[in-house]
Design a protein around this motif. Structure first.
Motif, mmCIF file in Angstrom:
data_model
loop_
_atom_site.group_PDB
_atom_site.id
_atom_site.type_symbol
_atom_site.label_atom_id
_atom_site.label_comp_id
_atom_site.label_asym_id
_atom_site.label_seq_id
_atom_site.Cartn_x
_atom_site.Cartn_y
_atom_site.Cartn_z
ATOM 1 N N ARG A 148 0.881 -1.184 0.000
ATOM 2 C CA ARG A 148 0.000 0.000 0.000
ATOM 3 C C ARG A 148 0.908 1.220 0.000
ATOM 4 N NH1 ARG A 148 0.282 3.967 2.453
ATOM 5 N NH2 ARG A 148 -0.195 3.390 4.598
ATOM 6 N N GLY A 241 -2.936 -2.197 5.341
ATOM 7 C CA GLY A 241 -3.321 -1.914 6.719
ATOM 8 C C GLY A 241 -3.269 -3.139 7.619
ATOM 9 N N THR A 265 2.557 8.215 11.973
ATOM 10 C CA THR A 265 1.377 9.023 11.637
ATOM 11 C C THR A 265 0.661 9.419 12.916
ATOM 12 O OG1 THR A 265 1.067 7.706 9.666
ATOM 13 C CG2 THR A 265 -0.806 9.003 10.358
ATOM 14 N N ALA A 294 -10.363 3.193 8.331
ATOM 15 C CA ALA A 294 -10.152 2.369 9.531
ATOM 16 C C ALA A 294 -8.996 1.414 9.278
ATOM 17 C CB ALA A 294 -11.430 1.607 9.866
ATOM 18 N N GLY A 295 -8.018 1.884 8.494
ATOM 19 C CA GLY A 295 -6.859 1.055 8.162
ATOM 20 C C GLY A 295 -5.718 1.294 9.135
ATOM 21 N N SER A 296 -4.473 1.068 8.653
ATOM 22 C CA SER A 296 -3.336 1.097 9.579
ATOM 23 C C SER A 296 -3.150 2.479 10.194
ATOM 24 C CB SER A 296 -2.063 0.642 8.872
ATOM 25 O OG SER A 296 -1.797 1.445 7.756
ATOM 26 N N ALA A 297 -3.296 3.539 9.390
ATOM 27 C CA ALA A 297 -3.090 4.882 9.932
ATOM 28 C C ALA A 297 -4.163 5.194 10.980
ATOM 29 C CB ALA A 297 -3.115 5.917 8.807
ATOM 30 N N ASP A 327 -15.457 3.232 7.615
ATOM 31 C CA ASP A 327 -14.621 2.767 6.499
ATOM 32 C C ASP A 327 -15.450 2.574 5.240
ATOM 33 O OD1 ASP A 327 -15.904 0.375 6.752
ATOM 34 O OD2 ASP A 327 -14.112 -0.787 7.333
ATOM 35 N N ILE A 328 -14.902 1.841 4.284
ATOM 36 C CA ILE A 328 -15.561 1.703 2.980
ATOM 37 C C ILE A 328 -16.955 1.076 3.114
ATOM 38 C CG2 ILE A 328 -14.455 -0.542 2.486
ATOM 39 C CD1 ILE A 328 -14.249 1.398 -0.393
ATOM 40 N N VAL A 371 -8.284 9.491 6.751
ATOM 41 C CA VAL A 371 -7.167 8.592 6.381
ATOM 42 C C VAL A 371 -7.752 7.468 5.537
ATOM 43 C CG1 VAL A 371 -5.322 8.943 8.081
ATOM 44 C CG2 VAL A 371 -7.375 7.753 8.781
ATOM 45 N N SER A 372 -8.474 7.881 4.485
ATOM 46 C CA SER A 372 -9.263 6.941 3.681
ATOM 47 C C SER A 372 -8.587 6.574 2.370
ATOM 48 C CB SER A 372 -10.605 7.592 3.347
ATOM 49 O OG SER A 372 -10.372 8.718 2.521
ATOM 50 N N LEU A 398 -5.843 13.845 5.783
ATOM 51 C CA LEU A 398 -4.442 13.390 5.771
ATOM 52 C C LEU A 398 -4.041 12.517 4.586
ATOM 53 C CD1 LEU A 398 -4.068 12.546 9.554
ATOM 54 C CD2 LEU A 398 -3.498 14.657 8.368
ATOM 55 N N ASN A 400 -2.790 11.125 1.178
ATOM 56 C CA ASN A 400 -1.912 11.694 0.174
ATOM 57 C C ASN A 400 -1.664 10.660 -0.915
ATOM 58 O OD1 ASN A 400 0.213 10.003 1.263
ATOM 59 N ND2 ASN A 400 0.471 11.518 2.890
ATOM 60 N N GLY A 425 -2.092 16.028 4.915
ATOM 61 C CA GLY A 425 -0.934 15.135 4.886
ATOM 62 C C GLY A 425 0.171 15.685 4.004
ATOM 63 N N ALA A 443 0.681 17.621 8.423
ATOM 64 C CA ALA A 443 0.836 16.601 9.473
ATOM 65 C C ALA A 443 1.729 15.513 8.919
ATOM 66 C CB ALA A 443 -0.510 16.024 9.856
ATOM 67 N N ASN A 445 4.685 12.862 8.873
ATOM 68 C CA ASN A 445 5.458 12.025 9.802
ATOM 69 C C ASN A 445 6.914 12.467 9.893
ATOM 70 O OD1 ASN A 445 3.237 10.837 8.648
ATOM 71 N ND2 ASN A 445 3.933 8.764 9.077
HETATM 72 P P1 NAI Z 1 -5.271 1.529 4.519
HETATM 73 O O1 NAI Z 1 -5.390 1.007 3.146
HETATM 74 O O2 NAI Z 1 -4.758 0.664 5.616
HETATM 75 O O3 NAI Z 1 -6.724 2.067 5.000
HETATM 76 C C1 NAI Z 1 -7.606 2.802 4.211
HETATM 77 C C2 NAI Z 1 -8.958 2.817 4.911
HETATM 78 O O4 NAI Z 1 -9.828 3.710 4.227
HETATM 79 C C3 NAI Z 1 -9.656 1.480 4.959
HETATM 80 O O5 NAI Z 1 -10.215 1.288 6.242
HETATM 81 C C4 NAI Z 1 -10.765 1.613 3.909
HETATM 82 O O6 NAI Z 1 -11.899 0.825 4.191
HETATM 83 C C5 NAI Z 1 -11.078 3.076 4.020
HETATM 84 N N1 NAI Z 1 -11.713 3.590 2.802
HETATM 85 C C6 NAI Z 1 -11.318 3.430 1.520
HETATM 86 N N2 NAI Z 1 -12.199 4.028 0.679
HETATM 87 C C7 NAI Z 1 -13.143 4.576 1.469
HETATM 88 C C8 NAI Z 1 -14.314 5.302 1.193
HETATM 89 N N3 NAI Z 1 -14.689 5.584 -0.066
HETATM 90 N N4 NAI Z 1 -15.075 5.696 2.227
HETATM 91 C C9 NAI Z 1 -14.709 5.418 3.497
HETATM 92 N N5 NAI Z 1 -13.603 4.732 3.819
HETATM 93 C C10 NAI Z 1 -12.828 4.319 2.813
HETATM 94 O O7 NAI Z 1 -4.391 2.838 4.428
HETATM 95 P P2 NAI Z 1 -3.643 3.594 5.616
HETATM 96 O O8 NAI Z 1 -2.287 3.041 5.830
HETATM 97 O O9 NAI Z 1 -4.518 3.646 6.812
HETATM 98 O O10 NAI Z 1 -3.458 5.051 4.968
HETATM 99 C C11 NAI Z 1 -4.576 5.835 4.677
HETATM 100 C C12 NAI Z 1 -4.169 7.156 4.070
HETATM 101 O O11 NAI Z 1 -3.490 7.922 5.030
HETATM 102 C C13 NAI Z 1 -3.239 7.066 2.850
HETATM 103 O O12 NAI Z 1 -3.683 7.936 1.836
HETATM 104 C C14 NAI Z 1 -1.926 7.536 3.350
HETATM 105 O O13 NAI Z 1 -1.214 8.200 2.334
HETATM 106 C C15 NAI Z 1 -2.364 8.498 4.427
HETATM 107 N N6 NAI Z 1 -1.335 8.649 5.424
HETATM 108 C C16 NAI Z 1 -1.005 9.925 5.787
HETATM 109 C C17 NAI Z 1 -0.009 10.145 6.660
HETATM 110 C C18 NAI Z 1 0.266 11.537 7.084
HETATM 111 O O14 NAI Z 1 -0.273 12.460 6.583
HETATM 112 N N7 NAI Z 1 1.120 11.775 8.023
HETATM 113 C C19 NAI Z 1 0.820 9.017 7.173
HETATM 114 C C20 NAI Z 1 0.338 7.693 6.792
HETATM 115 C C21 NAI Z 1 -0.699 7.535 5.944
#
Ligand code: NAI
Length: 549
Positions: A148, A241, A265, A294-297, A327-328, A371-372, A398, A400, A425, A443, A445
Motif C-alpha cells: 500500500r 493496513g 502518523t 479504519a486502516g493502519s493509519a 470505512d468503505i 485517512v481513507s 491526511l 496523500n 498530509g 501533518a 510524519n
Molecule cells: P489503509 O489502506 O490501511 O486504509 C484505508 C482505509 O480507508 C480502509 O479502512 C478503507 O476501508 C477506508 N476507505 C477506503 N475508501 C473509502 C471510502 N470511499 N469511504 C470510506 N472509507 C474508505 O491505508 P492507511 O495506511 O490507513 O493510509 C490511509 C491514508 O493515510 C493514505 O492515503 C496515506 O497516504 C495516508 N497517510 C497519511 C499520513 C500523514 O499524513 N502523516 C501518514 C500515513 C498515511
C-alpha cells in the motif's frame, strides 16, 4: 582526515568520497586525480549554486527528483547539502508528493540499484542475502513489500523508492548518518495487473501469496536481521493496513521494530491534536473523534490518542468510547461482522450507516480525521455539518498524495467560514480568506520518525514504545510559537526542521534512558549528546592509505 585505499577514478566513482570540483591540489596529487577533473578547487557553496542553477532549469518536480537521485549516486555530501539547505523546498521533491510519481514510473525511470531487493524466492537463504550488503554496522532497515504505497495502492516493486526516500529523511531531517541506513524492498509479488503486464516492471511477475506464507517469509527476514545486523531497528513502511498492524503486533515486544504508518502518523497527528486543543482551550479528553478510514493509519492513531487520554487520567474504555471509525463499508458499529480484532474496540452500539455526513449528525464529533486514501470525501455538507455543531471544528485531511486529500484547506476554511482548525498530509500554500491568512499545517510524519530514529541511533535503544511517540508528539507540539498557532499552524516551520528534530530526539532519548531501554551510558547533557552525533554534509579531508604489498 579520512584515509582511503581507493585511487584515481575509483575515488570519483565512490559517492561517499567524491567531492567532484572541490578536491584540493594536495588531494589531487595524493589520490591520482590530476587531469581527471577541471583545473579548479571550488567551495561547497559554489557547488551548491551550480546544483540550484541546474535544478532551476528542470520543468517538473519529477525531473528534479531524477536529477537529485543522480546527484546522490555521484556525490552524497552535495546531495545532502542541497536537501538540507532548504528542507521546505526539497522534502516535497525527495519525498511526498513527488515520490508518488516516481513510484508510479519506477520501472521506467530506473537507473541504478540502491539498497537491497529481497524476493520471497530466496526463502531459506535470507541471511546469506543480507550478508551481501557491503556494510556491517546497519542501524536502520526501512522495509516495504509495496502493498500500500502512499494512497496509491499495491505497486509491488514500484514501491522500492519509498524506503530509499524515507531513510534519506532520517539524514536530511534529523542528521542520522547515512552509512548506517539500508533501504529494503521485500518482493512477494503484486496483484497490480498493470505492472504485471509492463515489460519494464522490475519485480517478480507473480501475484501475492496467502498472508501466512508472507508472514513466514517476513519472520525469516526479521530473525536474519537480528543475527546479521544485531544493532538494527526495522522500520516497516507502506504495507497494507492489516499486514502493517499484524506484523507490528508480531514483533514489537520481541525486537526493535516500528511501523511508521501506524505509529509515526499517530505521533504527528497527536502533535497536531495537542496544538488544536491548545487553540480551542480544551483537553484531548474533551474531544470526540470520527475517522474516515479504519486502516493502519486510523488504528495507529486511534490507539495512540487513547493512550494519550489514558495518560491524562481517563480509563481506556472511556477513551475508546470517544473514538469512532468509518470505512468503505460504513460506520464501524457492533453489528458489523467484517471487522478485524484490532478494530473492535471502536465499534460502538450505533445504527448501521454508510452516509458519513449522517454519521457526523448522530455521533457529533469535534474532530474528523481523513485517512481513507480517497480524495474529496470531506464534501461541503460534511464541513458544514462539522461547523454547525462545533465552534472550532478540527478537520484533518491526511490522505496523500495531494489529490487524495479528503478536502483542501481552501475548502475547509471557506465552507466553515474560517472556523476550521485544519491540517493535511501534504503541504498546501497559505489561504487568504476575508482579509485573514491561514497557515495549513502539514501533518507529515517527517517531524516524528527521523527524530525517533536519531534518539534510537544515539541511545542504541533495544525497543520502540508508544510512549516514545507520545513524547515526540508533545515535543513537536511544544515547538510551535504562539503567534503561528494563532494563524492555525499546528506544526513547527520546516525551515528549522533539523534543530526542531534535535530537540525532539533529545526528549525521546531522555525517555529511552528513563525506561532502561538504552544500550549506551547516559550522558549529562542530552541535547549536546544528540548534536554530537548529527551528520553534517561536509567533505572530509582525504588522504591515501598505505596499500598492503
Ligand atoms: P489503509 O489502506 O490501511 O486504509 C484505508 C482505509 O480507508 C480502509 O479502512 C478503507 O476501508 C477506508 N476507505 C477506503 N475508501 C473509502 C471510502 N470511499 N469511504 C470510506 N472509507 C474508505 O491505508 P492507511 O495506511 O490507513 O493510509 C490511509 C491514508 O493515510 C493514505 O492515503 C496515506 O497516504 C495516508 N497517510 C497519511 C499520513 C500523514 O499524513 N502523516 C501518514 C500515513 C498515511
Amino acid at each position: 582526515m579520512t584515509t582511503t585505499l581507493k585511487y584515481g577514478i575509483e575515488v570519483l566513482r565512490d559517492p561517499v568520497l567524491n567531492k567532484s570540483t572541490a578536491f584540493t591540489e594536495a588531494e589531487k596529487q595524493a589520490l591520482g586525480l590530476v587531469g581527471l577533473l577541471p583545473e579548479v578547487t571550488e567551495t561547497e557553496d559554489l557547488q551548491l549554486q551550480r546544483v540550484m542553477l541546474q535544478l532551476s532549469r528542470k520543468n517538473t518536480d519529477l525531473e528534479r527528483y531524477i536529477y537529485l537521485v543522480n546527484l546522490l549516486d555521484h556525490n552524497e555530501a552535495l546531495f545532502y547539502r542541497t536537501v538540507m539547505s532548504d528542507p521546505a523546498r526539497f522534502l516535497p521533491i525527495v519525498y511526498d508528493p513527488t515520490i508518488g510519481e516516481a513510484c508510479l514510473q519506477f520501472g521506467h525511470i530506473y537507473r541504478q540499484p540502491r539498497g537491497m531487493y529481497l524476493s520471497i524466492m530466496r526463502r531459506g537463504h535470507v541471511k546469506g542475502v543480507l550478508k551481501n550488503w557491503p556494510r556491517k554496522d546497519v542501524r536502520f532497515i526501512c522495509v516495504t513489500d509495496g502493498g500500500r504505497i502512499l494512497g496509491l495502492g499495491d505497486l509491488g516493486a514500484n514501491g522500492a523508492p519509498i524506503p530509499i526516500g524515507k531513510l534519506q529523511l532520517y539524514t536530511a531531517c534529523a542528521g542520522v548518518p547515512p552509512q548506517y541506513l539500508l533501504p529494503m524492498y521485500l518482493d512477494a509479488g503484486t496483484n497490480n495487473e498493470h505492472y504485471l503486464q509492463d515489460p519494464l516492471y522490475l519485480g517478480m511477475r507473480k501475484t501475492r501469496p496467502p498472508a501466512e506464507e508472507l508472514y513466514s517469509f517476513v519472520d525469516e527476514f526479521v530473525e536474519a536481521v537480528q543475527e546479521v545486523f544485531p544493532k538494527c531497528c526495522i522500520h516497516f513502511e507502506d504495507w497494507t493496513g492489516s499486514d502493517a498492524v499484524h506484523l507490528l503486533q508480531r514483533y514489537r515486544n520481541k525486537y526493535c521494530v516500528y511501523n511508521d504508518d501506524v505509529q509515526g502518523t499517530a505521533g504527528i497527528v497527536l502533535a497536531g491534536m495537542i496544538n488544536a486543543v491548545k487553540i480551542k482551550g480544551t483537553k484531548l479528553t474533551d474531544e470526540k473523534y470520527l475517522f474516515l478510514g479504519a486502516g493502519s493509519a486510523a488504528i495507529g492513531l486511534a490507539d495512540l490518542i487513547c493512550s494519550a487520554m489514558v495518560r491524562q487520567g481517563m480509563k481506556l474504555k472511556d477513551a475508546q468510547a470517544r473514538v469512532y471509525l468509518f470505512d468503505i463499508n460504513g460506520l464501524l458499529e457492533d453489528s458489523r461482522k467484517d471487522l478485524f480484532d484490532f478494530q473492535k474496540p471502536y465499534a460502538h452500539r450505533h445504527a448501521p450507516t454508510r452516509d458519513f455526513a449522517a454519521a457526523i449528525e448522530s455521533v457529533k464529533p469535534t474532530t474528523i480525521i481523513g485517512v481513507s486514501t480517497v480524495g474529496g470525501l470531506f464534501r461541503q455538507r460534511v464541513v458544514e455539518s462539522m461547523s454547525g455543531i462545533n465552534e472550532r471544528p478540527v478537520i484533518f485531511a491526511l490522505s496523500n498524495p495531494t489529490d487524495h486529500a479528503e478536502c483542501t484547506p481552501e475548502q475547509a476554511y471557506t465552507w466553515s467560514k474560517g472556523k476550521a482548525i485544519y491540517a493535511a498530509g501534504v503541504q498546501f500554500p497559505p489561504v487568504h480568506l476575508n482579509g485573514q491568512t491561514f497557515l495549513p499545517g502539514q501533518a507529515n510524519n517527517f517531524y516524528v520518525f527521523p527524530a525517533i530514529g536519531m534518539a534510537v541511533f544515539a541511545t542504541q535503544a533495544s525497543r520502540i514504545t508508544d510512549e516514545m511517540f507520545i513524547e515526540a508528539a508533545q515535543a513537536v507540539a511544544d515547538q510551535v510559537p504562539s503567534e503561528l498557532l494563532k494563524q492555525g499552524l499546528l506544526f513547527p516551520l520546516q525551515q528549522n526542521i533539523l534543530e526542531s528534530e534535535i530537540q525532539t530526539a533529545a526528549r525521546v532519548a531522555k525517555l529511552v534512558f528513563d525506561s532502561g531501554l538504552a544500550r549506551v551510558e547516559r550522558p549529562a547533557d542530552l541535547v549536546a549528546f544528540i548534536r554530537q552525533q548529527v551528520y553534517r554534509p561536509d567533505y572530509a579531508d582525504l588522504a591515501p592509505a598505505t596499500r598492503a604489498a
